[in-house]
Design an enzyme around this catalytic site. Structure first.
Site, PDB file in Angstrom:
ATOM      1  N   HIS A 314       0.786  -1.264  -0.088  1.00 25.06           N
ATOM      2  CA  HIS A 314      -0.121  -0.146  -0.025  1.00 25.06           C
ATOM      3  C   HIS A 314       0.899   1.217   0.000  1.00 25.06           C
ATOM      4  O   HIS A 314       0.271   2.317  -0.367  1.00 25.06           O
ATOM      5  CB  HIS A 314      -0.899   0.131   1.444  1.00 25.06           C
ATOM      6  CG  HIS A 314      -2.083   0.738   1.076  1.00 25.06           C
ATOM      7  ND1 HIS A 314      -2.463   1.872   0.271  1.00 25.06           N
ATOM      8  CD2 HIS A 314      -3.640   0.447   1.459  1.00 25.06           C
ATOM      9  CE1 HIS A 314      -3.741   2.300   0.192  1.00 25.06           C
ATOM     10  NE2 HIS A 314      -4.263   1.412   0.835  1.00 25.06           N
ATOM     11  N   LYS A 407     -33.305   8.008  -6.027  1.00 22.86           N
ATOM     12  CA  LYS A 407     -32.236   9.047  -6.355  1.00 22.86           C
ATOM     13  C   LYS A 407     -31.549   9.530  -4.959  1.00 22.86           C
ATOM     14  O   LYS A 407     -31.052  10.575  -4.557  1.00 22.86           O
ATOM     15  CB  LYS A 407     -33.071  10.303  -6.557  1.00 22.86           C
ATOM     16  CG  LYS A 407     -33.867  10.499  -7.929  1.00 22.86           C
ATOM     17  CD  LYS A 407     -34.601  11.936  -8.205  1.00 22.86           C
ATOM     18  CE  LYS A 407     -35.306  11.490  -9.499  1.00 22.86           C
ATOM     19  NZ  LYS A 407     -35.962  12.983  -9.797  1.00 22.86           N
TER      20      LYS A 407
END
Length: 605
Positions: A314, A407
């Site tokens: 990472h 939505k």
């Protein structure tokens, strides 16, 4: 805390390539000169990451505190925030110092053969500058991280690690690990062309025949140790010239390919979980944990039972970058013609491949002191491997199409389900972190969204309240999602809460200023001692991301969202009696179903 923390990618029924190994300690990056090319054409035009104002961060910090504190504790914490940001106070002074620093820096936060071929193709595109620029919503992304994945390695130090890049030497080989032995495999011919699939198959077969039995002294398992312990062992290892040459060869290689033995199957464990643990830690000293060099920025893992995955540092690159490698390799392995050609080379191709030089085996001189280090690493690795509590779950009742129909942001929708699931388990609001890519800024990496807010706290506390009506609960849901969207937008614009606050705290130490009370109060630790680390990484080929833990008392929830389902991988530690990956994922699933029911009920009100 785990000595190695890993993110990988899995597919139900099949472990898929690629992942991340995440250091638990700070590293000191080493600068490297980038090759100018197409994928860097937008680089200079990218903005620097913006520094939020002190008032902005303090206001959002208070919102987080309101979600997790009550009574006198909250009142005291708010007063400390007020004191900290008073005009002419210590907060203003630290902010001024940080603004000066920010003006002078880019970013103030600072099938095996085909698998090889595919990654080498990506390497070639990076070296020649033909890797296309990535965009999100029409905005170009920083491509610098791609340069850091290959031909690089982490080196343990007494206080900090170093991440060293060898691409300027243009290495032409990879290292291959088999039965805990390491080999150098040249992947280019003398004329500069890449080895073909058939040539690579022959070479890999030679390596397997040259290492028929597991090594009694798996040097690679030393890289699983806690960093300071590994540094001491590294010093001992590097005293010998043969060891120095072998370690250097591994460090300088383009990447490491790990050819694994089949994992030992646990009776009550699914093959998906067993395969995932193989990618995370190798399964322990009796399996494949010694068949690794966890300090390499990229390790590709191929098991003799067909399992396939990977590990990546990472500190070198983030999930959005590693995902590209994984998706490319997974697509390649999914192609039936690719598999057929790899499994059925022609006699002529085999004969030509056999003329290649034998891959070079790397040797190690094992002193009694090194042997002791190896045995200690074996014991510690076995404890760590047994401690991983990992669950893979595909929630297939619905996907992002449901929240979108109302939505609502699918990501915020899932985040609220995670918070509700946690609240139901513990009857308290958890502090939730969501990883956010900052690649829209020059040199951008990962920053965090403090997903717990006063609005999300009101939602999870009110959802199961029998005195509240459907309309009230729906209003709480909408407000919590809007709040999360606002937090996400702020984080994406470079206005991080925790990053800003911790940097101000570090500056106080750096400038020999008495640490402000706001940073010493218990409320500060509560705000940023996250109970749940979350990350959405949606990959192609129905793959799922996996991340191990930084916090031994918390959870990591990785998820992938599609139109029809949400894939979850939850990790915790068995040694923590307060956590259970199985219970949390069940609670999250129930929360998702209950929130959908609320949406349906709201339509008939």
């Amino acid at each position: 805390m785990l000595g190695i923390c890993t993110r990988t990618v899995v597919k139900v029924g099949m472990v898929r390539p690629i992942g991340l190994v995440k250091s638990c300690h700070l590293v000191k990056p080493v600068s490297a000169t980038l090759v100018t090319g197409r994928y860097l054409t937008q680089q200079e035009g990218l903005p620097r990451q913006l520094l939020p104002t002190l008032q902005q961060t303090c206001e959002r910090y208070v919102t987080t505190l309101e979600a997790i504190l009550e009574g006198d504790e909250l009142k005291r914490a708010k007063q400390l925030v007020e004191d900290f940001q008073k005009p002419g106070g210590v907060g203003e002074r630290l902010q001024g110092s940080l603004e000066k620093k920010a003006s002078n820096t880019e970013n103030w936060l600072g099938c095996a053969a085909k698998t090889i071929e595919d990654v080498l193709d990506l390497n070639e595109k990076m070296n020649t500058g033909t890797l296309p620029v990535e965009y999100v919503r029409g905005i170009p992304l920083c491509m610098k991280q791609y340069y850091r994945v290959l031909s690089s390695c982490r080196i343990p130090g007494p206080e900090r690690d170093s991440l060293v890049f060898y691409s300027k030497t243009d290495p032409k080989y990879i290292t291959v690990a088999h039965n805990c032995e390491f080999f150098v495999l040249d992947v280019y011919n003398s004329d500069g062309t890449q080895l073909t699939t058939d040539q690579l198959c022959v070479q890999l077969d030679r390596i397997c025949k040259a290492s028929p039995q597991p090594s009694m002294d798996p040097v690679g398992i030393l890289t699983t140790q806690y960093r300071k312990t590994w540094n001491k062992a590294y010093i001992n290892l590097m005293k010998d010239e043969t060891n120095r040459e072998s370690v250097s060869a591994i460090q300088r290689s383009i990447f490491t390919l790990c050819l694994d033995r089949a994992m030992l199957q646990v009776s009550d464990e699914s093959s998906d979980i067993t395969g995932t643990k193989q990618m995370v830690h190798g399964g322990g000293s009796q399996c494949n944990s010694g068949n690794r060099w966890f300090d390499k920025s990229l390790q590709l893992i191929i098991g003799e039972d067909g399992s396939c995955g990977g590990n990546a540092l990472h500190v070198a690159a983030d999930g959005t970058v590693i995902r590209v490698f994984g998706d490319a390799v997974a697509a390649c392995l999914k192609d039936p013609e690719t598999i057929r050609s790899a499994m059925e080379p022609s006699p002529t191709d085999i004969k030509e491949a056999e003329s290649l030089p034998m891959p070079q085996k790397l040797h190690f001189s094992i002193t009694p002191e090194i042997k002791k280090d190896i045995e200690e690493a074996k014991q510690n690795m076995d404890i760590l491997a047994q401690d991983v509590d990992l669950i893979i779950q595909v929630f297939d009742h619905f996907g992002k199409d449901v929240p979108k129909a109302y939505k609502l942001s699918p990501d915020a929708f899932i985040q609220m389900a995670i918070q509700l699931g946690y609240y139901r388990m513990y009857q308290r609001c958890g502090t939730v972190y969501e990883a956010n890519s900052m690649r829209m800024f020059r040199g951008g990496r990962i920053d965090g969204i403090c997903a717990t807010s006063s609005a999300s706290a009101a939602f999870v506390k009110g959802f199961d309240d029998p005195t509240k009506q459907v309309t009230e609960k729906m209003d709480l849901l909408v407000k919590s999602i809007k709040a999360h969207n606002a937090l996400t937008k702020m984080a994406m614009s470079g206005h991080s809460i925790d990053g800003h606050m911790f940097t101000l705290k570090d500056l106080a130490v750096e400038e020999n200023i008495t640490i402000p009370e706001i940073f010493k109060d218990t409320s500060f630790n509560k705000a940023f001692d996250y109970n749940v680390y979350t990350s959405q990484v949606t990959l192609e080929n129905e793959s799922l991301p996996v991340t191990n833990l930084d916090d031994p008392n918390g959870y990591c929830v990785c998820y992938s969202v599609t139109s029809n389902y949400v894939g979850f991988v939850v990790t915790a530690l068995n040694s923590c009696k307060e956590t259970s990956a199985t219970q949390l994922i069940q609670s999250i699933e129930n929360a998702l179903l209950d929130i959908r029911t609320l949406l349906e009920q709201s339509q008939s009100v």
